[in-house]
Design a protein around this motif. Structure first.
Motif, PDB file in Angstrom:
ATOM      1  N   PRO A 254       5.723   6.708   4.390  1.00 10.13           N
ATOM      2  CA  PRO A 254       5.469   6.519   2.950  1.00 10.13           C
ATOM      3  C   PRO A 254       6.781   6.194   2.239  1.00 10.13           C
ATOM      4  O   PRO A 254       7.841   6.731   2.610  1.00 10.13           O
ATOM      5  CB  PRO A 254       4.939   7.883   2.490  1.00 10.13           C
ATOM      6  CG  PRO A 254       4.470   8.552   3.737  1.00 10.13           C
ATOM      7  CD  PRO A 254       5.340   8.044   4.846  1.00 10.13           C
ATOM      8  N   ILE A 255       6.715   5.328   1.272  1.00 11.79           N
ATOM      9  CA  ILE A 255       7.917   4.987   0.508  1.00 11.79           C
ATOM     10  C   ILE A 255       8.483   6.277  -0.082  1.00 11.79           C
ATOM     11  O   ILE A 255       7.759   7.077  -0.657  1.00 11.79           O
ATOM     12  CB  ILE A 255       7.590   3.964  -0.585  1.00 11.79           C
ATOM     13  CG1 ILE A 255       7.214   2.632   0.063  1.00 11.79           C
ATOM     14  CG2 ILE A 255       8.785   3.778  -1.534  1.00 11.79           C
ATOM     15  CD1 ILE A 255       6.742   1.569  -0.900  1.00 11.79           C
ATOM     16  N   GLY A 256       9.767   6.473   0.080  1.00  7.42           N
ATOM     17  CA  GLY A 256      10.436   7.693  -0.387  1.00  7.42           C
ATOM     18  C   GLY A 256      10.720   8.649   0.739  1.00  7.42           C
ATOM     19  O   GLY A 256      11.635   9.464   0.653  1.00  7.42           O
TER      20      GLY A 256
ATOM     21  N   LYS B  61       0.813  -1.222   0.000  1.00  5.06           N
ATOM     22  CA  LYS B  61       0.000   0.000   0.000  1.00  5.06           C
ATOM     23  C   LYS B  61       0.843   1.268   0.000  1.00  5.06           C
ATOM     24  O   LYS B  61       0.313   2.376   0.066  1.00  5.06           O
ATOM     25  CB  LYS B  61      -0.939   0.024   1.214  1.00  5.06           C
ATOM     26  CG  LYS B  61      -1.824  -1.194   1.320  1.00  5.06           C
ATOM     27  CD  LYS B  61      -2.714  -1.374   0.105  1.00  5.06           C
ATOM     28  CE  LYS B  61      -3.620  -2.580   0.272  1.00  5.06           C
ATOM     29  NZ  LYS B  61      -4.390  -2.870  -0.907  1.00  5.06           N
ATOM     30  N   GLY B  62       2.175   1.125  -0.056  1.00  5.09           N
ATOM     31  CA  GLY B  62       3.041   2.297  -0.198  1.00  5.09           C
ATOM     32  C   GLY B  62       3.692   2.790   1.078  1.00  5.09           C
ATOM     33  O   GLY B  62       4.171   3.922   1.118  1.00  5.09           O
ATOM     34  N   PHE B  63       3.760   1.939   2.104  1.00  2.00           N
ATOM     35  CA  PHE B  63       4.385   2.327   3.366  1.00  2.00           C
ATOM     36  C   PHE B  63       5.475   1.334   3.720  1.00  2.00           C
ATOM     37  O   PHE B  63       5.324   0.137   3.531  1.00  2.00           O
ATOM     38  CB  PHE B  63       3.361   2.365   4.506  1.00  2.00           C
ATOM     39  CG  PHE B  63       2.283   3.376   4.312  1.00  2.00           C
ATOM     40  CD1 PHE B  63       2.461   4.697   4.710  1.00  2.00           C
ATOM     41  CD2 PHE B  63       1.084   3.027   3.720  1.00  2.00           C
ATOM     42  CE1 PHE B  63       1.465   5.630   4.530  1.00  2.00           C
ATOM     43  CE2 PHE B  63       0.074   3.954   3.537  1.00  2.00           C
ATOM     44  CZ  PHE B  63       0.266   5.267   3.939  1.00  2.00           C
ATOM     45  N   VAL B  64       6.559   1.833   4.265  1.00  2.00           N
ATOM     46  CA  VAL B  64       7.677   0.978   4.653  1.00  2.00           C
ATOM     47  C   VAL B  64       7.977   1.205   6.134  1.00  2.00           C
ATOM     48  O   VAL B  64       7.805   2.312   6.658  1.00  2.00           O
ATOM     49  CB  VAL B  64       8.909   1.246   3.759  1.00  2.00           C
ATOM     50  CG1 VAL B  64       9.466   2.641   3.955  1.00  2.00           C
ATOM     51  CG2 VAL B  64       9.978   0.209   3.980  1.00  2.00           C
TER      52      VAL B  64
END
Length: 66
Positions: free
Chosen positions: A61-63, A48-51
């Motif tokens: 959030p990724i990034g 879902k875009g979270f690390v």
């Protein structure tokens, strides 16, 4: 809270809040209390875009995880 939410944004918010407010001292302890597997939560939120940031002890959030 009796269970961890299924919605990814609410799950991230809840986990981060519980760790920030020191309700739990680790993601593993939090997952144990809610009968969840940390690996499953990390994998689900990664989709879902979270690390997970071990250094910051929170999902990001990724990034923004550096």
């Amino acid at each position: 809270m009796d269970y961890l939410p299924k919605d990814p944004a609410i799950l991230v918010s809840s986990v981060n809040m519980l760790l920030r407010d020191e309700e739990f001292d680790s993601l593993e302890a939090l997952c144990y209390a809610f009968s969840s597997d940390p690996g499953d939560i990390k994998a689900y939120l990664l989709e879902k875009g979270f690390v997970w940031s071990e250094q910051q002890r929170q999902f990001r959030p990724i990034g923004y995880d550096e």
